[in-house]
Design an enzyme around this catalytic site. Structure first.
Site, PDB file in Angstrom:
ATOM      1  N   LEU A 178      43.878  34.413  30.997  1.00 45.45           N
ATOM      2  CA  LEU A 178      44.825  34.101  32.077  1.00 45.45           C
ATOM      3  C   LEU A 178      46.108  33.424  31.618  1.00 45.45           C
ATOM      4  O   LEU A 178      46.608  32.516  32.278  1.00 45.45           O
ATOM      5  CB  LEU A 178      44.148  33.256  33.166  1.00 45.45           C
ATOM      6  CG  LEU A 178      42.992  33.919  33.907  1.00 45.45           C
ATOM      7  CD1 LEU A 178      42.441  32.975  34.964  1.00 45.45           C
ATOM      8  CD2 LEU A 178      43.431  35.223  34.562  1.00 45.45           C
ATOM      9  N   ILE A 182      37.191  47.528  39.841  1.00 41.99           N
ATOM     10  CA  ILE A 182      36.422  46.430  39.290  1.00 41.99           C
ATOM     11  C   ILE A 182      37.269  45.639  38.281  1.00 41.99           C
ATOM     12  O   ILE A 182      38.193  46.193  37.684  1.00 41.99           O
ATOM     13  CB  ILE A 182      35.123  46.945  38.566  1.00 41.99           C
ATOM     14  CG1 ILE A 182      35.467  47.911  37.443  1.00 41.99           C
ATOM     15  CG2 ILE A 182      34.147  47.504  39.512  1.00 41.99           C
ATOM     16  CD1 ILE A 182      34.258  48.374  36.595  1.00 41.99           C
ATOM     17  N   ASN A 183      36.913  44.372  38.114  1.00 37.44           N
ATOM     18  CA  ASN A 183      37.438  43.619  36.986  1.00 37.44           C
ATOM     19  C   ASN A 183      36.678  44.108  35.740  1.00 37.44           C
ATOM     20  O   ASN A 183      35.856  45.019  35.825  1.00 37.44           O
ATOM     21  CB  ASN A 183      37.256  42.110  37.220  1.00 37.44           C
ATOM     22  CG  ASN A 183      38.346  41.310  36.506  1.00 37.44           C
ATOM     23  OD1 ASN A 183      38.691  41.599  35.364  1.00 37.44           O
ATOM     24  ND2 ASN A 183      38.880  40.303  37.172  1.00 37.44           N
ATOM     25  N   THR A 184      36.897  43.501  34.606  1.00 38.53           N
ATOM     26  CA  THR A 184      36.305  44.009  33.361  1.00 38.53           C
ATOM     27  C   THR A 184      34.814  43.692  33.250  1.00 38.53           C
ATOM     28  O   THR A 184      34.313  42.743  33.841  1.00 38.53           O
ATOM     29  CB  THR A 184      37.047  43.397  32.164  1.00 38.53           C
ATOM     30  OG1 THR A 184      37.058  41.983  32.327  1.00 38.53           O
ATOM     31  CG2 THR A 184      38.469  43.908  32.064  1.00 38.53           C
ATOM     32  N   ASN A 233      39.307  42.523  26.040  1.00 34.91           N
ATOM     33  CA  ASN A 233      40.338  41.484  26.017  1.00 34.91           C
ATOM     34  C   ASN A 233      39.739  40.151  26.416  1.00 34.91           C
ATOM     35  O   ASN A 233      38.788  40.082  27.191  1.00 34.91           O
ATOM     36  CB  ASN A 233      41.528  41.854  26.915  1.00 34.91           C
ATOM     37  CG  ASN A 233      41.407  41.271  28.320  1.00 34.91           C
ATOM     38  OD1 ASN A 233      41.702  40.098  28.562  1.00 34.91           O
ATOM     39  ND2 ASN A 233      40.933  42.095  29.249  1.00 34.91           N
ATOM     40  N   GLY A 248      39.258  50.235  30.425  1.00 37.18           N
ATOM     41  CA  GLY A 248      39.639  51.550  29.910  1.00 37.18           C
ATOM     42  C   GLY A 248      38.644  52.632  30.307  1.00 37.18           C
ATOM     43  O   GLY A 248      37.673  52.372  31.032  1.00 37.18           O
ATOM     44  N   CYS A 303      37.470  36.610  36.831  1.00 37.19           N
ATOM     45  CA  CYS A 303      37.945  36.654  35.444  1.00 37.19           C
ATOM     46  C   CYS A 303      36.837  36.206  34.496  1.00 37.19           C
ATOM     47  O   CYS A 303      36.350  35.082  34.616  1.00 37.19           O
ATOM     48  CB  CYS A 303      39.169  35.781  35.236  1.00 37.19           C
ATOM     49  SG  CYS A 303      39.725  35.870  33.520  1.00 37.19           S
ATOM     50  N   GLY A 349      39.671  52.303  34.136  1.00 37.64           N
ATOM     51  CA  GLY A 349      39.810  53.468  33.270  1.00 37.64           C
ATOM     52  C   GLY A 349      40.597  54.623  33.843  1.00 37.64           C
ATOM     53  O   GLY A 349      40.525  55.739  33.321  1.00 37.64           O
ATOM     54  N   LYS A 395      39.164  40.280  44.665  1.00 34.34           N
ATOM     55  CA  LYS A 395      38.828  41.081  43.476  1.00 34.34           C
ATOM     56  C   LYS A 395      37.491  40.648  42.911  1.00 34.34           C
ATOM     57  O   LYS A 395      37.287  39.487  42.548  1.00 34.34           O
ATOM     58  CB  LYS A 395      39.928  40.937  42.425  1.00 34.34           C
ATOM     59  CG  LYS A 395      39.710  41.844  41.229  1.00 34.34           C
ATOM     60  CD  LYS A 395      40.976  42.028  40.443  1.00 34.34           C
ATOM     61  CE  LYS A 395      40.763  42.889  39.220  1.00 34.34           C
ATOM     62  NZ  LYS A 395      41.984  43.015  38.437  1.00 34.34           N
TER      63      LYS A 395
HETATM   64  C1  LIG Z   1      44.861  42.778  28.902  1.00 35.40           C
HETATM   65  C2  LIG Z   1      44.256  42.638  30.264  1.00 35.40           C
HETATM   66  C3  LIG Z   1      44.558  41.529  31.053  1.00 35.40           C
HETATM   67  C4  LIG Z   1      43.990  41.393  32.329  1.00 35.40           C
HETATM   68  N1  LIG Z   1      44.329  40.313  33.092  1.00 35.40           N
HETATM   69  C5  LIG Z   1      43.873  40.220  34.363  1.00 35.40           C
HETATM   70  C6  LIG Z   1      44.301  39.163  35.209  1.00 35.40           C
HETATM   71  O1  LIG Z   1      45.106  38.309  34.847  1.00 35.40           O
HETATM   72  N2  LIG Z   1      43.790  39.123  36.475  1.00 35.40           N
HETATM   73  C7  LIG Z   1      42.922  40.061  36.958  1.00 35.40           C
HETATM   74  O2  LIG Z   1      42.510  39.969  38.126  1.00 35.40           O
HETATM   75  N3  LIG Z   1      42.495  41.084  36.177  1.00 35.40           N
HETATM   76  C8  LIG Z   1      42.957  41.182  34.904  1.00 35.40           C
HETATM   77  N4  LIG Z   1      42.574  42.244  34.107  1.00 35.40           N
HETATM   78  C9  LIG Z   1      41.644  43.260  34.644  1.00 35.40           C
HETATM   79  C10 LIG Z   1      42.404  44.480  35.190  1.00 35.40           C
HETATM   80  O3  LIG Z   1      43.253  44.109  36.246  1.00 35.40           O
HETATM   81  C11 LIG Z   1      41.434  45.577  35.668  1.00 35.40           C
HETATM   82  O4  LIG Z   1      40.634  45.059  36.701  1.00 35.40           O
HETATM   83  C12 LIG Z   1      40.526  46.095  34.559  1.00 35.40           C
HETATM   84  O5  LIG Z   1      41.178  46.096  33.315  1.00 35.40           O
HETATM   85  C13 LIG Z   1      39.983  47.505  34.842  1.00 35.40           C
HETATM   86  O6  LIG Z   1      41.025  48.445  34.906  1.00 35.40           O
HETATM   87  P1  LIG Z   1      41.480  49.359  33.627  1.00 35.40           P
HETATM   88  O7  LIG Z   1      40.229  49.898  33.016  1.00 35.40           O
HETATM   89  O8  LIG Z   1      42.369  50.399  34.199  1.00 35.40           O
HETATM   90  O9  LIG Z   1      42.215  48.427  32.697  1.00 35.40           O
HETATM   91  C14 LIG Z   1      43.105  42.387  32.826  1.00 35.40           C
HETATM   92  C15 LIG Z   1      42.814  43.502  32.019  1.00 35.40           C
HETATM   93  C16 LIG Z   1      43.386  43.654  30.766  1.00 35.40           C
HETATM   94  C17 LIG Z   1      43.062  44.874  29.943  1.00 35.40           C
END
Ligand SMILES: Cc1cc2nc3c(=O)[nH]c(=O)nc-3n(C[C@H](O)[C@H](O)[C@H](O)COP(=O)(O)O)c2cc1C
Length: 310
Positions: free
Chosen positions: A74, A197-199, A70, A223, A131, A250, A171
């Protein structure tokens, strides 16, 4: 047997260790059509900025094997609209709220945190220092994140810590060689918890057009594909700092959530998988309770960091 699922972050007690990952749950309204969102340990809202943001130009989501990229950038309603139009709903539902904030300077983070505290807009604050989607990747392939500099992490955390009393979560980004360094900085800066973790930065190209699939060129991978990376980082960080770790990356099932708790996370967050199964957090809370019952564990805290290394 009575099972205690309560955990604490700073001076905040949560009814269970399950929250949702910022940016994947909006402000809760849509999901409340599927389940009672007050059942969550906490609702973590989309990153809030001082001004509303439209985010990046689409396409900004790409499906990948076992995950997604993604580059939303923000998109959010801004702090004022959140306080006026989104917060009353969450309060009426009696949710515990973790408000995630994003600023472009120390001052902006401080302002956001102060506003949230003054207006009763959160029960805890999560500072998004990680981010990957707010830089122009075309012109600036090397995107510095605050979370990539242990020095900045300490400075930003300290500034917000000195301005508000609310529990403070920092974060961090997996896009770094050693995540324990910024984690230690956040702890020194006075954070009550680390969220990881963040992405992970990633990219996809359409060979027919030779163009990147994301208009922003690069994006953040989330994921199941990132789960083992996230788990290892949770294990590393939770052995390094004394403050709690909130683990995400994930998580789809109770078994995934258990991996994170056993590795050392005090809480877990469900993100991308919500798009597939909006009820996943409820199933996970139920699954944790059943696991405890089946294994004679009366308090979920006993599981945290209980990994057996032979
Ligand atoms: C569509 C999308 C939007 C996200 N927006 C934010 C955000 O605004 N702020 C933030 O700290 N993390 C954001 N994230 C990261 C998630 O909070 C999370 O850290 C990351 O996706 C890992 O978890 P997951 O694999 O379960 O999605 C976003 C992730 C996705 C997929």
């Amino acid at each position: 047997m009575d099972i205690n699922l309560q955990v604490s972050i700073g001076n905040l007690t949560l009814k269970n260790p399950v929250t949702v990952a910022s940016g994947t749950f909006g402000y809760g309204e849509e999901y409340s059509e599927y389940f009672d969102i007050s059942e969550l340990g906490a609702v973590t809202v989309k990153s809030l900025t001082l001004q509303p943001r439209l985010g990046n130009v689409p396409p900004r989501i790409v499906e990948t094997p076992a995950g997604m990229l993604n580059a939303i950038g923000l998109q959010n309603v801004g702090i004022e609209t959140y306080l006026k139009s989104k917060l009353p709903f969450l309060r009426e539902k009696k949710c515990t709220i973790i408000a995630n904030i994003y600023g472009t300077s120390v001052d902006e983070y401080v302002k956001l945190a102060e506003l949230l505290e003054k207006e009763g807009g959160a029960d805890a604050i999560e500072m998004n220092l990680s981010c990957p989607n707010v830089h122009d990747a075309k012109n600036k392939f090397k995107c510095p994140l605050i979370a990539q500099s242990p020095e900045w992490v300490e400075k930003y955390t300290l500034a917000v810590r000195s301005s508000v009393k609310l529990p403070l979560i920092v974060k961090l980004s997996p896009n770094i060689t050693d995540i324990t360094e910024p984690a230690l900085s956040a702890e020194r800066g006075g954070a009550d918890a680390i969220s990881i973790i963040n992405t992970l930065l990633g990219m996809a190209i359409n060979p027919e057009t030779r163009k990147p699939k994301l208009k922003n060129v690069v994006g953040g991978l989330s994921g199941p594909a990132i789960r083992p990376v996230a788990l290892k980082m949770v294990w590393d960080v939770s052995r390094t700092v004394k403050i709690p770790v909130i683990g995400m990356g994930g998580i789809c099932t109770a078994s995934d959530a258990l991996e994170f708790l056993i590795a050392g996370a005090r809480m877990v967050a469900i993100g991308s998988y919500l798009f597939r199964d909006p009820l996943a957090p409820i199933r996970i809370i139920q699954g944790l309770r059943e696991y405890c019952l089946n294994n004679g564990i009366d308090d979920i805290n006993k599981l945290i960091g209980s990994v057996i290394i032979e």
